[in-house]
Design a protein around this motif. Sequence first.
Motif, PDB file in Angstrom:
ATOM      1  N   TRP A   1      -7.532  -5.189   3.788  1.00 42.24           N
ATOM      2  CA  TRP A   1      -7.368  -3.989   2.973  1.00 42.24           C
ATOM      3  C   TRP A   1      -6.940  -4.139   1.752  1.00 42.24           C
ATOM      4  O   TRP A   1      -7.697  -3.713   0.752  1.00 42.24           O
TER       5      TRP A   1
ATOM      6  N   LYS B   1      -2.605   4.057   4.595  1.00 42.70           N
ATOM      7  CA  LYS B   1      -4.023   3.796   4.176  1.00 42.70           C
ATOM      8  C   LYS B   1      -4.605   2.634   4.817  1.00 42.70           C
ATOM      9  O   LYS B   1      -5.614   2.456   4.797  1.00 42.70           O
TER      10      LYS B   1
ATOM     11  N   SER C   1     -12.375  -3.079  -5.419  1.00 45.93           N
ATOM     12  CA  SER C   1     -12.725  -1.656  -5.770  1.00 45.93           C
ATOM     13  C   SER C   1     -12.298  -1.237  -7.149  1.00 45.93           C
ATOM     14  O   SER C   1     -12.847  -0.645  -7.967  1.00 45.93           O
ATOM     15  N   ARG C   2     -10.942  -1.560  -7.076  1.00 44.72           N
ATOM     16  CA  ARG C   2     -10.334  -1.097  -8.391  1.00 44.72           C
ATOM     17  C   ARG C   2     -10.161  -2.047  -9.529  1.00 44.72           C
ATOM     18  O   ARG C   2     -10.215  -1.498 -10.787  1.00 44.72           O
TER      19      ARG C   2
ATOM     20  N   ALA D   1       0.931  -1.260  -0.131  1.00 41.26           N
ATOM     21  CA  ALA D   1       0.032   0.140   0.126  1.00 41.26           C
ATOM     22  C   ALA D   1       0.927   1.285  -0.036  1.00 41.26           C
ATOM     23  O   ALA D   1       1.942   1.337   0.641  1.00 41.26           O
TER      24      ALA D   1
ATOM     25  N   ASP E   1     -10.178  -5.574  -0.315  1.00 37.95           N
ATOM     26  CA  ASP E   1     -11.023  -4.442  -0.719  1.00 37.95           C
ATOM     27  C   ASP E   1     -10.667  -3.504  -1.614  1.00 37.95           C
ATOM     28  O   ASP E   1     -11.240  -3.132  -2.369  1.00 37.95           O
ATOM     29  N   TYR E   2      -9.202  -3.073  -1.727  1.00 36.82           N
ATOM     30  CA  TYR E   2      -8.639  -2.306  -2.930  1.00 36.82           C
ATOM     31  C   TYR E   2      -8.805  -3.010  -4.218  1.00 36.82           C
ATOM     32  O   TYR E   2      -9.125  -2.566  -5.134  1.00 36.82           O
TER      33      TYR E   2
END
Length: 138
Positions: A113, A95, A120-121, A90, A116-117
């Motif tokens: 995390w 973050k 979402s991306r 990250a 989730d990243y």
Amino acid sequence: MSVSFIRRIAAPKKALTTAAVAAATVGMALTSAPAHAAPAHSAADAKTVAHKMIPDAAQFNAFSHIVERESGWNVNATNASSGAYGLVQALPGSKMASAGADWKTNAQTQIKWGLDYMKSRYGSPVGAWNFWQANGWY
């Protein structure tokens, strides 16, 4: 039997008993860590945690390929040039605090995390891995 003879025998036994009790107490204190201690995961531990969090084999494999290349499954991995941090690198590492205050040392928090990243991306770890293969980064 004289009193002084009894005292000479009793004194060393008392000292040994006191020392044994003290050693046992210290040993118990050293072996019992609090449940909230910050976990420091090995690479194998981190993979096990990820496998539990990502039951789908294709998604886990994609996530694993990325983490292997980004950090070698090292929770404390730091990129010297960019400052990217952790299993999923990250940038900035802070973050990951959105997933938990223990983001610096907890593989589960970093994996959460990272997932989730990626979702979402890229839609999923597989989407992130496809992008990584095409670009050498994600």
